[in-house]
Design a protein around this motif. Structure first.
Motif, PDB file in Angstrom:
ATOM      1  N   VAL A  38      54.061  37.821  23.016  1.00 47.74           N
ATOM      2  CA  VAL A  38      53.352  37.410  24.222  1.00 47.74           C
ATOM      3  C   VAL A  38      52.218  38.352  24.574  1.00 47.74           C
ATOM      4  O   VAL A  38      51.096  37.939  24.862  1.00 47.74           O
ATOM      5  CB  VAL A  38      54.348  37.341  25.398  1.00 47.74           C
ATOM      6  N   LEU A  39      52.520  39.639  24.544  1.00 47.50           N
ATOM      7  CA  LEU A  39      51.524  40.633  24.956  1.00 47.50           C
ATOM      8  C   LEU A  39      50.259  40.602  24.096  1.00 47.50           C
ATOM      9  O   LEU A  39      49.154  40.565  24.625  1.00 47.50           O
ATOM     10  CB  LEU A  39      52.156  42.021  24.943  1.00 47.50           C
ATOM     11  N   PRO A  40      50.416  40.604  22.767  1.00 48.69           N
ATOM     12  CA  PRO A  40      49.204  40.558  21.962  1.00 48.69           C
ATOM     13  C   PRO A  40      48.366  39.322  22.260  1.00 48.69           C
ATOM     14  O   PRO A  40      47.138  39.383  22.278  1.00 48.69           O
ATOM     15  CB  PRO A  40      49.734  40.519  20.522  1.00 48.69           C
ATOM     16  N   ALA A  41      49.038  38.215  22.513  1.00 47.07           N
ATOM     17  CA  ALA A  41      48.280  37.000  22.806  1.00 47.07           C
ATOM     18  C   ALA A  41      47.557  37.100  24.133  1.00 47.07           C
ATOM     19  O   ALA A  41      46.470  36.556  24.312  1.00 47.07           O
ATOM     20  CB  ALA A  41      49.229  35.800  22.817  1.00 47.07           C
ATOM     21  N   ALA A  42      48.171  37.787  25.085  1.00 44.19           N
ATOM     22  CA  ALA A  42      47.562  37.884  26.419  1.00 44.19           C
ATOM     23  C   ALA A  42      46.579  39.028  26.513  1.00 44.19           C
ATOM     24  O   ALA A  42      45.864  39.160  27.506  1.00 44.19           O
ATOM     25  CB  ALA A  42      48.654  38.054  27.464  1.00 44.19           C
ATOM     26  N   ALA A  43      46.548  39.867  25.496  1.00 43.36           N
ATOM     27  CA  ALA A  43      45.742  41.095  25.564  1.00 43.36           C
ATOM     28  C   ALA A  43      44.287  40.880  25.985  1.00 43.36           C
ATOM     29  O   ALA A  43      43.790  41.609  26.832  1.00 43.36           O
ATOM     30  CB  ALA A  43      45.815  41.848  24.232  1.00 43.36           C
ATOM     31  N   PRO A  44      43.571  39.905  25.429  1.00 40.18           N
ATOM     32  CA  PRO A  44      42.168  39.761  25.837  1.00 40.18           C
ATOM     33  C   PRO A  44      42.031  39.593  27.347  1.00 40.18           C
ATOM     34  O   PRO A  44      41.221  40.265  27.982  1.00 40.18           O
ATOM     35  CB  PRO A  44      41.706  38.490  25.122  1.00 40.18           C
ATOM     36  N   GLY A  45      42.849  38.711  27.925  1.00 39.42           N
ATOM     37  CA  GLY A  45      42.762  38.497  29.366  1.00 39.42           C
ATOM     38  C   GLY A  45      43.092  39.757  30.135  1.00 39.42           C
ATOM     39  O   GLY A  45      42.422  40.098  31.115  1.00 39.42           O
ATOM     40  N   ILE A  46      44.122  40.468  29.691  1.00 40.19           N
ATOM     41  CA  ILE A  46      44.540  41.678  30.390  1.00 40.19           C
ATOM     42  C   ILE A  46      43.445  42.731  30.319  1.00 40.19           C
ATOM     43  O   ILE A  46      43.074  43.353  31.310  1.00 40.19           O
ATOM     44  CB  ILE A  46      45.843  42.240  29.789  1.00 40.19           C
ATOM     45  N   VAL A  47      42.919  42.917  29.100  1.00 40.70           N
ATOM     46  CA  VAL A  47      41.899  43.943  28.921  1.00 40.70           C
ATOM     47  C   VAL A  47      40.670  43.626  29.772  1.00 40.70           C
ATOM     48  O   VAL A  47      40.163  44.477  30.501  1.00 40.70           O
ATOM     49  CB  VAL A  47      41.516  44.058  27.430  1.00 40.70           C
ATOM     50  N   THR A  48      40.221  42.402  29.663  1.00 41.86           N
ATOM     51  CA  THR A  48      39.026  42.028  30.426  1.00 41.86           C
ATOM     52  C   THR A  48      39.230  42.209  31.919  1.00 41.86           C
ATOM     53  O   THR A  48      38.419  42.820  32.610  1.00 41.86           O
ATOM     54  CB  THR A  48      38.673  40.555  30.179  1.00 41.86           C
ATOM     55  N   GLY A  49      40.335  41.650  32.422  1.00 42.67           N
ATOM     56  CA  GLY A  49      40.593  41.743  33.854  1.00 42.67           C
ATOM     57  C   GLY A  49      40.693  43.173  34.313  1.00 42.67           C
ATOM     58  O   GLY A  49      40.169  43.540  35.373  1.00 42.67           O
ATOM     59  N   SER A  50      41.357  44.010  33.528  1.00 46.20           N
ATOM     60  CA  SER A  50      41.494  45.413  33.908  1.00 46.20           C
ATOM     61  C   SER A  50      40.144  46.098  33.942  1.00 46.20           C
ATOM     62  O   SER A  50      39.848  46.881  34.838  1.00 46.20           O
ATOM     63  CB  SER A  50      42.401  46.152  32.920  1.00 46.20           C
ATOM     64  N   ILE A  51      39.319  45.798  32.948  1.00 43.79           N
ATOM     65  CA  ILE A  51      37.990  46.409  32.923  1.00 43.79           C
ATOM     66  C   ILE A  51      37.208  46.006  34.160  1.00 43.79           C
ATOM     67  O   ILE A  51      36.536  46.828  34.786  1.00 43.79           O
ATOM     68  CB  ILE A  51      37.231  46.006  31.634  1.00 43.79           C
ATOM     69  N   LEU A  52      37.319  44.742  34.536  1.00 45.21           N
ATOM     70  CA  LEU A  52      36.614  44.309  35.739  1.00 45.21           C
ATOM     71  C   LEU A  52      37.130  45.047  36.961  1.00 45.21           C
ATOM     72  O   LEU A  52      36.366  45.472  37.818  1.00 45.21           O
ATOM     73  CB  LEU A  52      36.772  42.793  35.916  1.00 45.21           C
ATOM     74  N   GLY A  53      38.464  45.222  37.032  1.00 45.15           N
ATOM     75  CA  GLY A  53      39.038  45.956  38.153  1.00 45.15           C
ATOM     76  C   GLY A  53      38.580  47.404  38.171  1.00 45.15           C
ATOM     77  O   GLY A  53      38.259  47.969  39.215  1.00 45.15           O
ATOM     78  N   LEU A  54      38.530  48.011  36.988  1.00 40.05           N
ATOM     79  CA  LEU A  54      38.102  49.409  36.899  1.00 40.05           C
ATOM     80  C   LEU A  54      36.637  49.553  37.286  1.00 40.05           C
ATOM     81  O   LEU A  54      36.237  50.546  37.898  1.00 40.05           O
ATOM     82  CB  LEU A  54      38.331  49.952  35.491  1.00 40.05           C
ATOM     83  N   SER A  55      35.835  48.564  36.925  1.00 36.81           N
ATOM     84  CA  SER A  55      34.420  48.680  37.274  1.00 36.81           C
ATOM     85  C   SER A  55      34.246  48.596  38.780  1.00 36.81           C
ATOM     86  O   SER A  55      33.332  49.188  39.351  1.00 36.81           O
ATOM     87  CB  SER A  55      33.580  47.621  36.564  1.00 36.81           C
ATOM     88  N   ARG A  56      35.138  47.870  39.420  1.00 34.67           N
ATOM     89  CA  ARG A  56      35.088  47.848  40.883  1.00 34.67           C
ATOM     90  C   ARG A  56      35.426  49.222  41.437  1.00 34.67           C
ATOM     91  O   ARG A  56      34.801  49.706  42.375  1.00 34.67           O
ATOM     92  CB  ARG A  56      36.087  46.816  41.405  1.00 34.67           C
ATOM     93  N   ALA A  57      36.425  49.860  40.826  1.00 43.15           N
ATOM     94  CA  ALA A  57      36.816  51.194  41.275  1.00 43.15           C
ATOM     95  C   ALA A  57      35.661  52.171  41.109  1.00 43.15           C
ATOM     96  O   ALA A  57      35.477  53.084  41.918  1.00 43.15           O
ATOM     97  CB  ALA A  57      38.028  51.670  40.480  1.00 43.15           C
ATOM     98  N   ALA A  58      34.863  51.974  40.055  1.00 41.60           N
ATOM     99  CA  ALA A  58      33.741  52.879  39.798  1.00 41.60           C
ATOM    100  C   ALA A  58      32.750  52.862  40.951  1.00 41.60           C
ATOM    101  O   ALA A  58      32.100  53.858  41.233  1.00 41.60           O
ATOM    102  CB  ALA A  58      33.031  52.482  38.499  1.00 41.60           C
ATOM    103  N   GLY A  59      32.650  51.724  41.641  1.00 44.01           N
ATOM    104  CA  GLY A  59      31.656  51.617  42.695  1.00 44.01           C
ATOM    105  C   GLY A  59      32.157  51.973  44.078  1.00 44.01           C
ATOM    106  O   GLY A  59      31.404  51.939  45.044  1.00 44.01           O
ATOM    107  N   GLU A  60      33.414  52.336  44.192  1.00 43.69           N
ATOM    108  CA  GLU A  60      33.987  52.602  45.512  1.00 43.69           C
ATOM    109  C   GLU A  60      33.658  53.996  46.016  1.00 43.69           C
ATOM    110  O   GLU A  60      33.769  54.971  45.279  1.00 43.69           O
ATOM    111  CB  GLU A  60      35.517  52.471  45.443  1.00 43.69           C
ATOM    112  N   THR A  61      33.287  54.088  47.271  1.00 42.81           N
ATOM    113  CA  THR A  61      32.978  55.391  47.852  1.00 42.81           C
ATOM    114  C   THR A  61      34.091  55.887  48.758  1.00 42.81           C
ATOM    115  O   THR A  61      34.530  57.021  48.655  1.00 42.81           O
ATOM    116  CB  THR A  61      31.704  55.304  48.724  1.00 42.81           C
ATOM    117  N   ALA A  62      34.539  55.023  49.678  1.00 43.09           N
ATOM    118  CA  ALA A  62      35.484  55.469  50.700  1.00 43.09           C
ATOM    119  C   ALA A  62      36.730  56.159  50.141  1.00 43.09           C
ATOM    120  O   ALA A  62      37.168  57.167  50.690  1.00 43.09           O
ATOM    121  CB  ALA A  62      35.871  54.298  51.597  1.00 43.09           C
ATOM    122  N   PRO A  63      37.336  55.658  49.056  1.00 40.80           N
ATOM    123  CA  PRO A  63      38.553  56.337  48.584  1.00 40.80           C
ATOM    124  C   PRO A  63      38.300  57.737  48.039  1.00 40.80           C
ATOM    125  O   PRO A  63      39.206  58.566  48.042  1.00 40.80           O
ATOM    126  CB  PRO A  63      39.060  55.420  47.461  1.00 40.80           C
TER     127      PRO A  63
END
Lengths: 291, 284, 309
Positions: B186-211
């Motif tokens: 299951v995990l290998p099959a879902a990996a693209p979605g997980i990787v992409t989504g995580s990268i998008l989440g991380l890029s949001r974190a990159a732009g955060e100032t308040a935290p």
């Protein structure tokens, strides 16, 4: 599926390398880092935080000192004198830059957690009261400025200016300049008028005053530019010379506070700042060197 | 006018108005991005990207600022990805359908809605003060990790959900345990979605100032040499330059903004494109 | 993925035992992680409460919520939240007035009327907006909107609740658009077809059938947008002007709760009263956004049950 394995592998490798890069470069930790015994080289990490009035000068000092002492790492942050002193008490900074004296209540807070603030004077400063260049008013007395900032005078017409409501600009409560101005001009038992706009920095006040014909604000002399017009206070305009000659009424000293007597790299840094090289930078920045 | 005619007229009118609304929204987006590029792109030279700032940020570049953000994101990933992905796996593969699971899902959605300044307060109280990490890279990374966790969990769960049940059933019919199934099928099959989504989440974190405002950053600092050092970061740098810096060189301000947005955008586009490519390959 | 590895489950004691242990550990970790979100949320709430306790005890929640002066550092300290709550309210109102009409209309257009490339491109661009960091919005606001507001509206400063509200509204647009769009998408086509079969035009179908059906979802989208607007910090710090008055209209400088926390957090000493008050402010903020998100979540859950998606 090979591609996904590869990607996961690549990402982990990246993470691994990244973490290595962080930790592998060697830690020069410990605030007042000890000087390396075998050579003359200074090593240490010095965190400096506090007054926005001092922050640019702080950065200039740090740049120059780090150039001369590559083993020392200095970080500089603004936020206001209150921020620096709080940082000293919270032990998140080594030096607190302050454009006002530390308060008794702050000394109490510090001592209650075992921090002993030591005061070092590093430069002097004057606070200029500025207005928009188009404003015909060129001089005021300290009483008039006090009344304006308490909200008692609200229109320029009462002072010889145009019929415009005064736009009152101030720093916010974390600023040492805010505190000092309150003590020196507004009055210790009085408060700033509620309509006073609390801006975050000297530069913000300069910007707003330059663009707003009805504005009045206060800034350190080092921040005066052609964009604003400096008022004469009780007959004297703010300038480095006036402060040096003790002629300007709204003058003050600039301080750096430490927890106890500084040692190692921090001590060397402080000595350098109060020495000829550091004081030359004080002059370059538009502040007043120690006499 | 006949009813039909009136109805048709209303149709065109409504379509027109809503079309204009959409045009306005899209137009605002394009205008803002365009203006940013117009003011910021010219500043981005190799020197700007590779050198440290000099003379009170009026000369030199923003290299340590960029690296500071990179380190923060790496740190965030190190904490948020393992926990988040495992939590997502739990929700998708193991969690029973009961009240507790419902509560967990509720907690995740709510975490996503907590204002970033509250995360900053939390991070300061816990990581900087209680755990005595001081204002440091690691305190900032931990705070950002809390912020990013709900995104990683949600993305993982959704990616795993997409995988048809039949695949899992086939695997278990062959005798594999649940964990094995997850790990190998299951995990290998879902990996693209997980990787992409995580990268998008991380890029949001990159732009955060308040935290990171009280947990990690300094206005001027050399590159951090350990996780306990303070660091510069792109969003904080931009904030200070825009509001507090004395006579900030406009090219540095806009250049920093452009680098931040361009960096985040490029990563998002690469991630999204990669995901589409992967999705096309897989035929469920 | 090789089938062979899956068949390999004959019990060969040593290796199998290790694998079983490893799997047990992995399983344990996974189950533990599942609770991570609840743990962290609970931790946030507890830390806020703990650090706010001094303020709650010494000053009292009622005094804070009803007090109208904020002078935290003066010798005669006062800790009234009303100015900043009012400021937050005004910014949020302006933000929603900006974002909801534009956002919902765009969502309807994209979902019901747009086709093919137009639909794809619009969706992508709007999603892209969500990736722009808030500081950048603040910078653009300072450069473009502040002088414009000042000149066009003839105010004495461009740093107002209105300015901040408009920019926050723009920031919140992607949220409102995508969640509204999801809500519209969730309405089954059968309803649309039925309506068309009765002779309705597209617009009539949307107005009389689709929108009512998706209304709870759109409402939830608005609530989530509101939650985001209330919690926005950087844009407000940079654009709202920060004056301590209780604003009667949005065209003046205001303080907001997140802005106050961000501006003053640096200067507070751990354990002090001001420190505690800021945590109390954070607590109020947390409680409000939590309530809003909870409500929105329940509404969305109901929509999911109703339409099965």
């Amino acid at each position: 599926m090979k591609t996904t394995k590869f990607t996961v592998g690549a990402l982990s490798a990246l993470l691994f390398v990244g973490t290595l890069a962080l930790t592998g470069c060697g830690t020069n930790n410990g605030s007042s880092g000890a000087a390396d015994g075998s050579s003359d080289e200074l090593i240490g990490v010095i965190n400096v935080e506090g007054s926005d009035t001092i922050v640019n000068m702080g950065q200039a000092w740090a740049e120059e000192f780090m150039d001369q002492n590559p083993g020392v790492m200095i970080t500089v942050k603004g936020g206001g004198s209150g921020t620096g002193i709080a940082g000293l008490i919270n032990e998140t900074t080594d030096f607190a830059n302050a454009s006002r004296r530390i308060k008794d209540s702050e000394v109490d807070s510090a001592e209650s957690v075992g921090v002993e603030p030591f005061e070092h004077t590093v430069a002097r400063d004057g606070i200029a009261v500025v207005v928009n260049p188009a404003n015909p008013v060129g001089a005021l007395s300290t009483e008039e400025i006090s009344a304006i900032y308490r909200g008692e005078i609200t229109n320029w017409s009462g002072l010889g200016g145009d019929d415009m409501d005064i736009v009152l600009l101030s720093r916010d409560s974390s600023s040492g300049t805010y505190e000092f101005f309150k003590e020196a001009v507004v009055g210790e038992d009085a408060e700033y008028a509620r309509e006073a706009r609390l801006l975050v920095s000297n530069q913000a006040i300069v910007d707003e005053t330059a663009g707003n014909e009805a504005a009045i604000g206060y800034i350190g002399v080092g921040y005066i530019t052609d964009a604003v017009s400096v008022l004469e206070v009780d007959g004297t305009a703010a300038s480095v010379e006036a402060v040096l000659a003790d002629e300007y009424p709204i003058s003050r000293a600039l301080y750096m506070y430490s927890d106890g007597e500084p040692t190692g790299a921090a001590a060397a840094y402080l000595e350098w700042i109060t020495g000829s090289e550091g004081q030359r930078i004080v002059e370059d920045q538009g502040f007043v060197p120690l006499g | 006018m006949s009813r039909v005619k009136r109805a048709r007229m209303m149709e065109s009118l409504a379509k027109g108005i809503m079309g204009i609304a959409t045009l306005i929204v899209v137009g605002i987006a394009l205008f803002l991005l365009g203006y940013l590029a117009y003011r910021g792109a010219p500043s981005v030279t190799w020197e700007f990207l590779s050198q440290a700032p000099r003379k009170a940020m009026t000369e030199g570049g923003i290299h340590p600022v960029i690296m500071g953000t990179v380190y923060l994101v790496l740190g965030t990933a190190a904490f948020a990805l393992p926990i988040g992905i495992m939590a997502g796996i739990y929700l998708s593969e193991f969690a029973p359908r009961n009240l507790w699971t419902r509560l967990i899902r509720l907690a995740i959605t709510n975490m996503a809605g907590v204002p970033s300044i509250v995360y900053g307060l939390f991070g300061f109280a816990l990581f900087v003060m209680s755990m005595r990490l001081g204002v440091s890279l690691i305190a900032g990374a931990l705070t950002l990790a809390c912020l990013t966790l709900p995104v990683v969990i949600t993305v993982t769960e959704e990616a795993l959900r997409r995988i048809p049940r039949e695949l899992r059933q086939a695997s278990m019919a062959l005798g594999a345990t649940r964990i094995r199934t997850v790990r190998k099928v299951v995990l290998p099959a879902a990996a693209p979605g997980i990787v992409t989504g995580s990268i998008l989440g991380l890029s949001r974190a990159a732009g955060e100032t308040a935290p990171v405002l009280f947990t990690a950053v300094a206005f001027f600092a050399p590159m951090p040499s350990s996780p306990l050092d303070q660091t510069m970061a792109l969003p904080y740098h931009l904030y200070i330059m825009a509001t507090q810096a004395v006579r900030p060189a406009p090219h540095v301000v806009w250049g920093t903004a452009f680098v931040l947005v361009a960096g985040v955008s490029i990563i998002n586009i690469i991630a999204a494109t990669w995901r589409s490519a992967q999705r096309k390959k897989i035929k469920w | 993925m090789s089938i062979g590895s899956l068949i390999d489950s004959r019990d060969r004691s040593g290796r199998a035992a290790i694998r079983r242990t490893a799997e047990a550990v992995a399983s344990g970790l996974i189950h533990a992680s599942g609770w991570a979100a609840i743990l962290i949320l609970a931790a946030i709430a507890s830390f806020l409460l703990l650090n706010a306790s001094r303020a709650l005890g010494e000053v009292g929640l009622l005094t804070m919520l009803t007090g109208d002066s904020w002078y935290p550092t003066s010798d005669n300290e006062q800790f009234g939240f009303v100015p900043m709550m009012a400021g937050t309210a005004w910014v949020t109102i302006v933000a929603l007035l900006t974002a909801v009409p534009l956002g919902v209309a765009s969502a309807v257009y994209i979902s019901e009327f747009a086709t093919g490339r137009v639909k794809e491109i619009s969706k992508s661009i709007i999603e892209f907006m969500a990736a722009i960091p808030s500081v950048v919005y603040g910078l653009l606001g300072i450069a473009l909107l502040v002088p414009a507001v000042k000149d066009i509206l003839g105010l004495d400063t461009g740093l107002t609740a209105f300015t901040a509200g408009v920019v926050v509204g723009i920031m919140v647009l992607p949220t409102i658009v995508s969640i509204s769009e999801d809500a519209l998408h969730a309405v089954p086509d059968a309803l649309r077809q039925g309506s068309a079969a009765l002779g309705n035009t597209r617009w009539q179908t949307v107005l009389k059938v689709v929108l009512p059906a998706a209304s709870s979802g759109i409402f939830a989208a608005t609530m989530l947008g509101m939650g985001r607007a209330i919690g926005e910090t950087m844009v407000v710090l940079m654009l709202a002007g920060n004056a301590g008055i209780i604003p009667g209209d949005p065209f003046v400088s205001v303080r907001t709760m997140p802005g106050t926390i961000a501006a003053e957090m640096g200067e507070v000493v751990r354990g002090g009263l001001h420190y505690s008050i800021l945590f109390a402010t954070g607590l109020v903020l947390f409680a409000v956004t939590f309530a809003i998100n909870l409500a929105a979540d329940l509404v969305l859950e109901r929509q999911r049950k109703r339409w099965g998606r």
